[in-house]
Every structure is written in C-alpha cells, then in structure tokens.
Design a protein around this motif. Structure first.
Motif, PDB file in Angstrom:
ATOM      1  N   SER A 224       0.810  -1.222   0.000  1.00 53.36           N
ATOM      2  CA  SER A 224       0.000   0.000   0.000  1.00 53.36           C
ATOM      3  C   SER A 224       0.841   1.269   0.000  1.00 53.36           C
ATOM      4  O   SER A 224       0.315   2.358   0.200  1.00 53.36           O
ATOM      5  CB  SER A 224      -0.933   0.002   1.214  1.00 53.36           C
ATOM      6  OG  SER A 224      -0.198  -0.186   2.408  1.00 53.36           O
ATOM      7  N   ASP A 225       2.121   1.109  -0.232  1.00 54.39           N
ATOM      8  CA  ASP A 225       3.013   2.267  -0.218  1.00 54.39           C
ATOM      9  C   ASP A 225       4.058   2.085  -1.311  1.00 54.39           C
ATOM     10  O   ASP A 225       4.612   0.990  -1.475  1.00 54.39           O
ATOM     11  CB  ASP A 225       3.697   2.368   1.155  1.00 54.39           C
ATOM     12  CG  ASP A 225       4.377   3.717   1.353  1.00 54.39           C
ATOM     13  OD1 ASP A 225       4.958   4.224   0.373  1.00 54.39           O
ATOM     14  OD2 ASP A 225       4.316   4.248   2.469  1.00 54.39           O
ATOM     15  N   THR A 226       4.351   3.155  -2.055  1.00 56.27           N
ATOM     16  CA  THR A 226       5.321   3.053  -3.146  1.00 56.27           C
ATOM     17  C   THR A 226       6.710   2.677  -2.629  1.00 56.27           C
ATOM     18  O   THR A 226       7.513   2.109  -3.362  1.00 56.27           O
ATOM     19  CB  THR A 226       5.410   4.390  -3.917  1.00 56.27           C
ATOM     20  OG1 THR A 226       5.567   5.453  -2.983  1.00 56.27           O
ATOM     21  CG2 THR A 226       4.159   4.614  -4.741  1.00 56.27           C
ATOM     22  N   LEU A 319      -1.151   8.487 -20.001  1.00 60.63           N
ATOM     23  CA  LEU A 319      -1.475   7.476 -18.997  1.00 60.63           C
ATOM     24  C   LEU A 319      -2.538   8.006 -18.044  1.00 60.63           C
ATOM     25  O   LEU A 319      -2.617   9.207 -17.791  1.00 60.63           O
ATOM     26  CB  LEU A 319      -0.218   7.091 -18.214  1.00 60.63           C
ATOM     27  CG  LEU A 319       0.939   6.538 -19.043  1.00 60.63           C
ATOM     28  CD1 LEU A 319       2.134   6.250 -18.159  1.00 60.63           C
ATOM     29  CD2 LEU A 319       0.523   5.269 -19.787  1.00 60.63           C
ATOM     30  N   ILE A 320      -3.357   7.096 -17.526  1.00 64.93           N
ATOM     31  CA  ILE A 320      -4.461   7.477 -16.639  1.00 64.93           C
ATOM     32  C   ILE A 320      -4.050   7.226 -15.190  1.00 64.93           C
ATOM     33  O   ILE A 320      -3.633   6.119 -14.824  1.00 64.93           O
ATOM     34  CB  ILE A 320      -5.734   6.694 -16.987  1.00 64.93           C
ATOM     35  CG1 ILE A 320      -6.199   7.073 -18.396  1.00 64.93           C
ATOM     36  CG2 ILE A 320      -6.839   6.959 -15.978  1.00 64.93           C
ATOM     37  CD1 ILE A 320      -7.375   6.269 -18.914  1.00 64.93           C
ATOM     38  N   SER A 321      -4.188   8.253 -14.371  1.00 61.81           N
ATOM     39  CA  SER A 321      -3.827   8.168 -12.958  1.00 61.81           C
ATOM     40  C   SER A 321      -4.884   7.391 -12.183  1.00 61.81           C
ATOM     41  O   SER A 321      -6.076   7.689 -12.253  1.00 61.81           O
ATOM     42  CB  SER A 321      -3.693   9.583 -12.381  1.00 61.81           C
ATOM     43  OG  SER A 321      -3.487   9.534 -10.991  1.00 61.81           O
ATOM     44  N   VAL A 322      -4.435   6.370 -11.461  1.00 62.24           N
ATOM     45  CA  VAL A 322      -5.343   5.573 -10.618  1.00 62.24           C
ATOM     46  C   VAL A 322      -4.635   5.291  -9.294  1.00 62.24           C
ATOM     47  O   VAL A 322      -3.454   5.592  -9.130  1.00 62.24           O
ATOM     48  CB  VAL A 322      -5.716   4.223 -11.289  1.00 62.24           C
ATOM     49  CG1 VAL A 322      -6.512   4.434 -12.556  1.00 62.24           C
ATOM     50  CG2 VAL A 322      -4.466   3.381 -11.561  1.00 62.24           C
ATOM     51  N   ARG A 323      -5.383   4.730  -8.350  1.00 60.41           N
ATOM     52  CA  ARG A 323      -4.792   4.251  -7.106  1.00 60.41           C
ATOM     53  C   ARG A 323      -4.827   2.728  -7.098  1.00 60.41           C
ATOM     54  O   ARG A 323      -5.719   2.123  -7.702  1.00 60.41           O
ATOM     55  CB  ARG A 323      -5.540   4.806  -5.901  1.00 60.41           C
ATOM     56  CG  ARG A 323      -5.259   6.286  -5.653  1.00 60.41           C
ATOM     57  CD  ARG A 323      -5.992   6.820  -4.429  1.00 60.41           C
ATOM     58  NE  ARG A 323      -7.436   6.882  -4.638  1.00 60.41           N
ATOM     59  CZ  ARG A 323      -8.343   6.375  -3.805  1.00 60.41           C
ATOM     60  NH1 ARG A 323      -7.945   5.736  -2.719  1.00 60.41           N
ATOM     61  NH2 ARG A 323      -9.620   6.485  -4.064  1.00 60.41           N
ATOM     62  N   CYS A 324      -3.872   2.140  -6.406  1.00 57.95           N
ATOM     63  CA  CYS A 324      -3.745   0.682  -6.400  1.00 57.95           C
ATOM     64  C   CYS A 324      -3.453   0.192  -4.982  1.00 57.95           C
ATOM     65  O   CYS A 324      -2.863   0.918  -4.169  1.00 57.95           O
ATOM     66  CB  CYS A 324      -2.619   0.272  -7.359  1.00 57.95           C
ATOM     67  SG  CYS A 324      -2.327  -1.507  -7.458  1.00 57.95           S
ATOM     68  N   ALA A 380      -9.055   4.826   1.926  1.00 57.28           N
ATOM     69  CA  ALA A 380      -8.265   5.525   0.905  1.00 57.28           C
ATOM     70  C   ALA A 380      -6.786   5.599   1.256  1.00 57.28           C
ATOM     71  O   ALA A 380      -5.923   5.577   0.375  1.00 57.28           O
ATOM     72  CB  ALA A 380      -8.838   6.931   0.706  1.00 57.28           C
ATOM     73  N   GLU A 381      -6.456   5.682   2.560  1.00 58.33           N
ATOM     74  CA  GLU A 381      -5.040   5.857   2.933  1.00 58.33           C
ATOM     75  C   GLU A 381      -4.200   4.605   2.680  1.00 58.33           C
ATOM     76  O   GLU A 381      -2.968   4.649   2.753  1.00 58.33           O
ATOM     77  CB  GLU A 381      -4.918   6.270   4.407  1.00 58.33           C
ATOM     78  CG  GLU A 381      -5.099   5.152   5.422  1.00 58.33           C
ATOM     79  CD  GLU A 381      -6.554   4.913   5.814  1.00 58.33           C
ATOM     80  OE1 GLU A 381      -6.810   4.209   6.803  1.00 58.33           O
ATOM     81  OE2 GLU A 381      -7.449   5.433   5.120  1.00 58.33           O
ATOM     82  N   GLU A 382      -4.878   3.461   2.366  1.00 58.77           N
ATOM     83  CA  GLU A 382      -4.149   2.208   2.132  1.00 58.77           C
ATOM     84  C   GLU A 382      -3.727   2.034   0.670  1.00 58.77           C
ATOM     85  O   GLU A 382      -3.229   0.984   0.289  1.00 58.77           O
ATOM     86  CB  GLU A 382      -5.024   1.014   2.538  1.00 58.77           C
ATOM     87  CG  GLU A 382      -5.185   0.843   4.035  1.00 58.77           C
ATOM     88  CD  GLU A 382      -3.888   0.407   4.713  1.00 58.77           C
ATOM     89  OE1 GLU A 382      -3.037  -0.209   4.046  1.00 58.77           O
ATOM     90  OE2 GLU A 382      -3.711   0.729   5.902  1.00 58.77           O
ATOM     91  N   SER A 383      -3.955   3.037  -0.174  1.00 60.09           N
ATOM     92  CA  SER A 383      -3.640   2.914  -1.596  1.00 60.09           C
ATOM     93  C   SER A 383      -2.501   3.843  -1.984  1.00 60.09           C
ATOM     94  O   SER A 383      -2.187   4.790  -1.261  1.00 60.09           O
ATOM     95  CB  SER A 383      -4.877   3.230  -2.435  1.00 60.09           C
ATOM     96  OG  SER A 383      -5.332   4.533  -2.156  1.00 60.09           O
ATOM     97  N   PHE A 384      -1.886   3.567  -3.122  1.00 60.23           N
ATOM     98  CA  PHE A 384      -0.837   4.439  -3.650  1.00 60.23           C
ATOM     99  C   PHE A 384      -1.176   4.816  -5.090  1.00 60.23           C
ATOM    100  O   PHE A 384      -1.863   4.080  -5.800  1.00 60.23           O
ATOM    101  CB  PHE A 384       0.529   3.747  -3.589  1.00 60.23           C
ATOM    102  CG  PHE A 384       0.608   2.437  -4.343  1.00 60.23           C
ATOM    103  CD1 PHE A 384       0.960   2.389  -5.684  1.00 60.23           C
ATOM    104  CD2 PHE A 384       0.332   1.241  -3.691  1.00 60.23           C
ATOM    105  CE1 PHE A 384       1.025   1.194  -6.375  1.00 60.23           C
ATOM    106  CE2 PHE A 384       0.394   0.022  -4.374  1.00 60.23           C
ATOM    107  CZ  PHE A 384       0.740   0.003  -5.712  1.00 60.23           C
TER     108      PHE A 384
END
Length: 835
Positions: A224-226, A319-324, A380-384
């Motif tokens: 969940s973190d880069t 490129l399309i910005s998303v969260r993962c 939401a805070e668990e995504s990057f």
C-alpha cells in the motif's frame, strides 16, 4: 436491560442491502457486479500472451466511469484429493490409482472479479469512517441514470476481456452470490473463509492485535506504499526452475503470491479509478507548494522532482492516474503454522522485489472492504498512486490445471501439486475444432518413460471400451496383456510372439463373411507388391494394374467355386496355371519389362507350399481378431529380418483395417512401436498415407511410438504421412537431444512456446514422488506438460525392467498363475519398504 457486551450482530453491521439481477447493492447506494474469472493454465502462457492479457485488462479498465473500483480476488485453498472409489465399474488398476492419490494435498484456485460504482465522497473515505466504525447504517437511494451508464460500461468491459481468448468472465447469478437453502453463496463463503458449503457462520473477532474467524487466525501482508514496491514491474518474469539457456518458462509477475504460495490465502488486487484530470491538477498544486518550500527541506525538493516525473509520464504517454492496493490474507488454526505461513508470504513478496509489510492494525478494515459488494468501503489511505498499466502487473494471470469435461479420457497428474487431472486427447479436441484427427505421434529417447506412458494410456483406453491392437518390439506390454488375459479368463488379452517353434501365421485371403471390398483388395495387393519388390524397386502403373486384375479374377473364381481353399497357395497356383496363360493369349501382348510374371512367381515361391516361409500366409487356423479387444503382436525376434518383418507388419495392419471397416461405432486404436520402420518404404507409402488419412472416418486412431530422432528425420514417409496426419504429438524428456532440438522443432512444426515447455520436462520434479513428465500438444494450439504418476500396482503391471518382470512372473507362478495377486503383493511390499 441495556446490552453491555462489546459484541454485535453481523446483521446490524452488514453493509449490503440487496442482490438484484446479479448486482450487489450496498446500503450506501454502491452497485457491484460480480464475475467468475477463468484464467489460462500454469506453465502454458508465453511472454507475448501475458502482454496480450495485460493489454486487454488495461483497455477494459479504461471504459469504466470515474469513481469505480476494480477488485480482483483470488482464492487459494488447501484441499485433498477425494478418490472416486464409489464407481461400480472401476477395474483393479483404476481402483489402485484412485487409492494411491487418496488425500493427496493440492491448492485449489478460484478467481472472482468485482466491479463497483460508488461516489467521489466514498472514494475518499478513510478507515476511521468504515462501516465497521459506524453505529447505524441508513440505506441511501440509487441514482438510476448512473446505474444505467455503469451497466453499459460493465458490458463493454466483459466483451473486451472475453474477446482476448485467454480470459473468460462469467457473470454470477443471484443464487451464486447469496446462496440457496442447500448451497452457500460467495458472500457467505467469504465470511467463513471457506470454498465449501457453510452450515452456519462463525464468530468474527476483530482487534488491532489479531483477527479471528472461528478458529482461523489471520495474517495480512499489504502493498500500500510506493516505498514497499520494486523499482520495476513487468507483465511476466522468467521462472528459473523450468528454464534453460535455450528456452524460457514464463510466469506472471504476481505468481509468487498465487499458486506458488502453498497455503490457504486470498490475494486481493484493487484498482481505484478517480477523476484523472482532478488528480493531475492536485499534483500540479502539490508540486508548486513543494517547490516553494524546497529551501526549508531537501525532502520537499526531492518530492517535487518525483511528482514532476509522475506528471511528465502522464502527459507524455497519455497514462491514466489511478490508485492501487494489493494484500495477501492468509490464515491457519495453528499458531505455529501461522508463523511459518507469515514467513512464507514475506519470502514470496521478497522474490517479487517487494518489501514484506505485515499489517495487523488494518486487518479488520481491509478484510471488511474485501467482502464481495463492499469494495467502496476500501480505506483511501491504504492505496498508492500509479497508472493503470503498472497496476495491472500485480494481477495474477494463471490458474492450476483443469480437467476435461468429457466422460472419455485418461488420468494424468498436475506437475505442480501432483493432483490427478482427467484429460481427453481424442474426442474433445475434435469437437472443439482444435484437431481434425485422433492420430498420435509419441517420441521419447530410451529410458524416458515412453513405453510406461503408452502402457498407462493404452490401459485406460481399453477399460473404456476401445479395441487395441499393438505391434510391439520389446515385450513392453506383456505384463498388461497377461493381466487382461487372466482377468477375462482368456477371452481377451491375446499375446502373439514369433518363435521358431511357433511362428506367427496368417491368411490374408480369408474373411468370415466372404466379402472383399475395395479396401480389402487394396491391402492384399499392397502386401503382394511388398513381397515382390525390394525397397529400391519402383512399382509401375502396369504392374499395379495387372496384379489388381489378377487378384479380382481370383476372388471372383473363389466366390463361385467353394472348393477352392482361400489361402496364398491357391492364389499362387492361379497365377502360375491360369493367369499366366490368359496373359499369353491376349491380343495386345504384355511385355516382360511391363509386367514380369515369371519374376513375380520366382520371388514369391518362398511363400508357397514347400518354401522356407510357406507357413506365413497359409494359416490353417484363421486368427479371429475381430472381437478381441486387446491384442499384442510381439515381433522383436524378426525385427531385423528384411523378408519377414515387413510382411508380418503389413498383415497385422490389414487385420486392423478389418476391425476398422467392420466394427461400427466402436473406438479402434492401432499402436505401432518401432514397427513403422517396416512400413516406411517406397512401396508402402500409399498404404501408410491411406491408413493415416482414413482411420479417423471409422472412429479410429493410429498411434506411432518411436525413440530414434534420426529415423524420423531421415524418412520422408514419416514426415509427410505420419507427422502431418497426427494432430496429437506426445514428447517425453528430450534433453538428450537439446543441442539438436531445433531440427526436431522444425520437423514437428513446434512453436517456441511448445519448445520451451518440452525442454522444461523433468527439470524440477518433486523428489518425494516417483514420476516422469510428458508433453502433450494438440493441433499446434493447445499444449501442456503433465506427470505420469501411478500406483504401485500399475507400476508392476507396466514395468519394462527385466528383473522386476521376472520377479512378478515367479511370484504369480507360485500363486497358481494369479498375476493380479502377485502384483498386489509386490506393490504392498514396495509401499512397506518406502515407509
């Protein structure tokens, strides 16, 4: 009385409101569509195919509207094989096979996909606003227009994925989601962490220290973190254990936390689609703030540089910005085993280049948001932040081996876990258009397990009602044939072998019904030409025509005169005494150079009464093989006899054609082990071509088994006739020919993918199991490596080791000829010795 307990009911906390038309509706008015996903089998996908699947996922995700969640959930459950011992028609060897694999552990895999449409506010919610933390859930009203647009995009998503040909999405029904009175739905299964039907839900204990569901203790690892991610991701990686310096075995990037992680676990993969333009605008603003504060802290300058690189990538490549987010949820009911599992998960994440992060505090909220239909509750805070393309690289892209749905087939074994797999390599491929015939070509060097596999294959075909005719040159099938002979009390399992005292004899001029159709006449003519001409001699059209005419005249005369004994002696006398005279009296003379009848009679004199081979074609006891379902001709004693070997072989082939022609609706299998060498002469080319092209029309299949690569390379007949008309190719360990495999690849028309699979055979076998691997390719489009693993009883039935065969025969003789009992005792002694 006021409830002072810290416990609450699942009903009051459940965030789901209803399931209608295959859609899950949450109390916060989120809508979720559920699919079951079928992925390609492990070790059967190339790098190009992984990239094609990756591109399809990316294309499909792009059609979904803003504020959608893509949740791919892979279940991996430890199960044990349950044998099919309840079947009444199980044979002795079938039953021993099932018992051998009883309770064999393996990892079952199910893959689901949940597409959720929610709102901007819900996408930004953090874990402190999870439905788990709210005292009361008030249902909200759905936006009809939003639902219609979302369902249209879901249909487009489904079509794009299904069009790939590699992945299949199947929409789950209401009953599959919520269950029925007798079966559990996917929500119920998830709340119990079980793939089976659940009788009642278990208690769920949520705490920051540990989470339990009944007796199952959970451990959760998150990505969940880069900072926890590798510097580079890809669609697939090289799997070193099954790769060589000449071939690559590829697995998906996330495969280490998929089937290669041998424990109960669920792998959740999320892609959260926000408003792309809004994301980039917020990053632009953040970058400016970082720049203005860069003098106060070097970290601000570094962060500004990273944000700029992200924005540059987005604008440069559209490129399309998303969260993962990804997490691995594993469990066990034993604390010691859970510690081992935790280490295993961490180790597998490390092989992906990720930093293993064991997460205890967020386990309840992440478990809750992974509930089917509750994806919008994801914190939401668990995504990057990333882009769609790298996010999809975290999807697992393969599943374990699947069994054929066809009732007919053979039992092989999954090479990874050792679980039996039912495989149809004859009928189902033809129905699906993968192959156009049932013929098979088997290639394996000496010692590779070629005869062992063929025994296994043949035995199972026989027990399913097939007629088997085997031409053997090494006593490889004597044990199986004798066992069948004993079990059928001599009615079947006929074993012919050539000896000086009791040579094999035939009568090609005899039929039970006295009918000689075109095929029968052609086969006799081919036999006569083979007897007459040497390999180097060319058969002219005149010679073929005259011999055909002579044969027709003799058969007509035999039909009218019942006193004529149908045999080669009678035909020889007819040619000598009548046809020769008829030729001499023709108005148009036949010259010696066109058809030399004297040469014909002189050459074939050795097969006539008084000749050295007069026994061969004048059998007084005509062999009735028509209704014998398992017949083996062992002709090793004459394999080097240039006079007898071709003749005996062609007569056996003619016996098979008689079966092929007269047995309607019954599967017929001809297996030639090395005997094709006798049939690959110039004179026999047409016969072989006819045989391999015609057998499929009579519900038959021809199987050629060979071990010498030089033979198949040097023979144009084999290449043009056998290989081109065998849509099923079976290869065993080819590492002996690794340096010259390019030649074999070109000859057999193998792709680079098939080459990589073949060269991986036996490279990473489990030392705790006794088996050899085999590659099976169908029509150039479907292929995989399987294991030939059998029970002790089957082993002693199939073995080609001389000492073991002698020991079985000696023990059977001591038991009054009871071969089955001898095999049982040998197998039991072997098992006891292993323990």
């Amino acid at each position: 009385m006021r409830n002072t307990l810290r416990a609450t009911t699942l009903e009051s906390k459940l965030p789901l409101l209803a399931v209608e038309h295959g859609c899950i509706i949450s109390k916060d008015a989120d809508i979720t569509v559920a699919f079951e996903v079928s992925l390609p089998e492990l070790f059967t996908v190339t790098s190009a195919e992984y990239e094609s699947m990756h591109a399809a996922w990316c294309k499909a995700i792009k059609v979904l509207p803003h504020f959608s969640v893509v949740h791919k959930q892979d279940w991996f459950m430890s199960e044990t094989y349950k044998p099919e011992l309840q079947k009444e028609d199980l044979s002795f060897l079938d039953r021993s096979f099932e018992r051998h694999f009883n309770e064999r552990p393996y990892l079952a895999h199910k893959c689901y996909l949940f597409l959720t449409k929610t709102t901007k506010e819900r996408m930004r919610q953090q874990s402190n606003f999870s439905t788990l933390c709210r005292g009361r859930l008030t249902p909200k009203e759905l936006n009809h227009e939003m639902v219609v647009k979302f369902m249209e995009s879901v249909e487009q998503f489904e079509r794009i994925i299904n069009d790939t040909g590699y992945i299949k999405l199947r929409r789950l029904s209401d009953d599959e989601i919520v269950g029925t009175e007798s079966t559990s739905g996917i929500i119920e299964k998830y709340m119990s962490l079980s793939m089976g039907d659940v009788n009642c839900l278990e208690d769920i204990d949520l705490s920051a220290k540990e989470m339990r569901i009944g007796d199952k203790m959970l451990c959760l690892h998150t990505l969940s973190d880069t900072n926890d991610l590798p510097g580079k991701v890809s669609t697939d990686n090289r799997y070193e254990r099954l790769s060589t310096d000449r071939s690559d075995c590829r697995l998906s990037f996330a495969s280490p936390v998929g089937l290669l992680l041998p424990c109960n676990h669920i792998y959740n993969q999320y892609i959260l689609i926000d408003d792309h333009d809004e994301n980039l605008a917020r990053f632009e603003k953040t970058a400016r703030n970082m720049n203005s504060l860069s003098k106060y802290s070097r970290s601000n300058a570094i962060n500004k540089e990273w944000i700029d690189r992200y924005l540059n990538e987005a604008h440069s490549y559209s490129l399309i910005s998303v969260r993962c987010h990804c997490n691995i949820m594993a469990w066990s009911d034993d604390a010691e085993e859970l510690r081992r599992i935790k280490n295993e998960v961490g180790g597998q994440l490390a092989t992906m280049g990720c930093m293993p992060r064991h997460n205890t505090i967020d386990c309840p909220t992440l478990f809750w948001s992974a509930m089917p239909g509750n994806e919008a509750d994801f914190p939401a805070e668990e995504s990057f932040y990333t882009f769609i393309e790298p996010a999809v690289c975290f999807f697992t892209a393969e599943t374990n081996y699947r069994s054929s749905l066809s009732p007919f087939g053979i039992k092989m074994v999954d090479r990874l876990t050792g679980k039996p797999v039912h495989l149809d390599i004859s009928d189902e491929p033809m129905k699906r258009g993968i192959t156009t015939n049932r013929n098979k070509f088997i290639l394996g060097p000496s010692g590779s397990g070629k005869s062992f596999f063929t025994n296994h294959f043949t035995r199972q075909y026989y027990e399913q009602g097939s007629h088997i005719l085997l031409i053997d040159t090494g006593n490889s099938y004597e044990g199986l044939c004798n066992l069948i002979h004993n079990r059928t009390h001599g009615k079947d399992g006929i074993y012919y072998t050539y000896t000086e005292d009791n040579p094999i004899s035939f009568n090609p001029f005899f039929t039970d019904d006295g009918v000689f159709n075109v095929e029968k006449k052609d086969s006799i003519k081919t036999l006569l030409l083979t007897l007459w001409k040497s390999e180097d001699d060319r058969v002219t059209k005149t010679e073929s025509g005259e011999l055909g005419s002579a044969l027709s005249m003799f058969l007509d005369k035999m039909a009218k005169d019942k006193e004529i004994v149908p045999c080669f002696n009678s035909f020889y006398e007819f040619m000598r005494d009548e046809y020769k005279v008829e030729m001499a009296n023709r108005p148009i003379p036949i010259y010696r150079q066109d058809f030399d009848i004297d040469n014909f009679l002189t050459t074939l004199r050795q097969y006539y009464h008084g000749g050295r081979f007069d026994f061969l074609l004048n059998s007084k006891e005509n062999i009735d093989l028509l209704n014998k379902r398992f017949v083996v001709f062992e002709i090793d004693a004459i394999r080097d006899n240039k006079d007898l070997f071709p003749v005996v072989t062609i007569i056996i082939m003619e016996a098979f054609i008689n079966k092929m022609r007269r047995l309607k609706g019954i599967r017929k299998v001809l297996i030639c082990e090395e005997a094709w060498k006798a049939l690959s002469t110039a004179n026999m080319a047409e016969y072989m071509r006819y045989m391999f092209k015609t057998v499929r029309k009579y519900f038959g299949e021809a199987v050629v088994v060979t071990q010498e690569v030089d033979d198949i390379i040097s023979s144009p007949i084999v290449k043009e006739t056998i290989i081109n008309n065998s849509d099923c190719k079976i290869l065993l360990d080819q590492r002996k020919y690794m340096n010259r495999f390019d030649q074999i690849q070109e000859l057999l028309g193998l792709t680079d993918k098939e080459k990589a699979q073949i060269l991986s055979i036996n490279m990473a076998n489990n030392p705790n199991r006794l088996y050899k691997e085999v590659w099976i390719g169908l029509g150039g489009t479907q292929s995989a490596v399987y294991a030939t693993e059998v029970s002790g009883e089957e082993y002693y039935c199939y073995t080609t080791e001389e000492t073991e065969k002698v020991e079985v025969q000696r023990l059977a003789a001591k038991l009054g000829g009871n071969l089955e009992m001898a095999i049982r005792m040998m197998a039991q002694a072997r098992r006891e010795g292993a323990t």
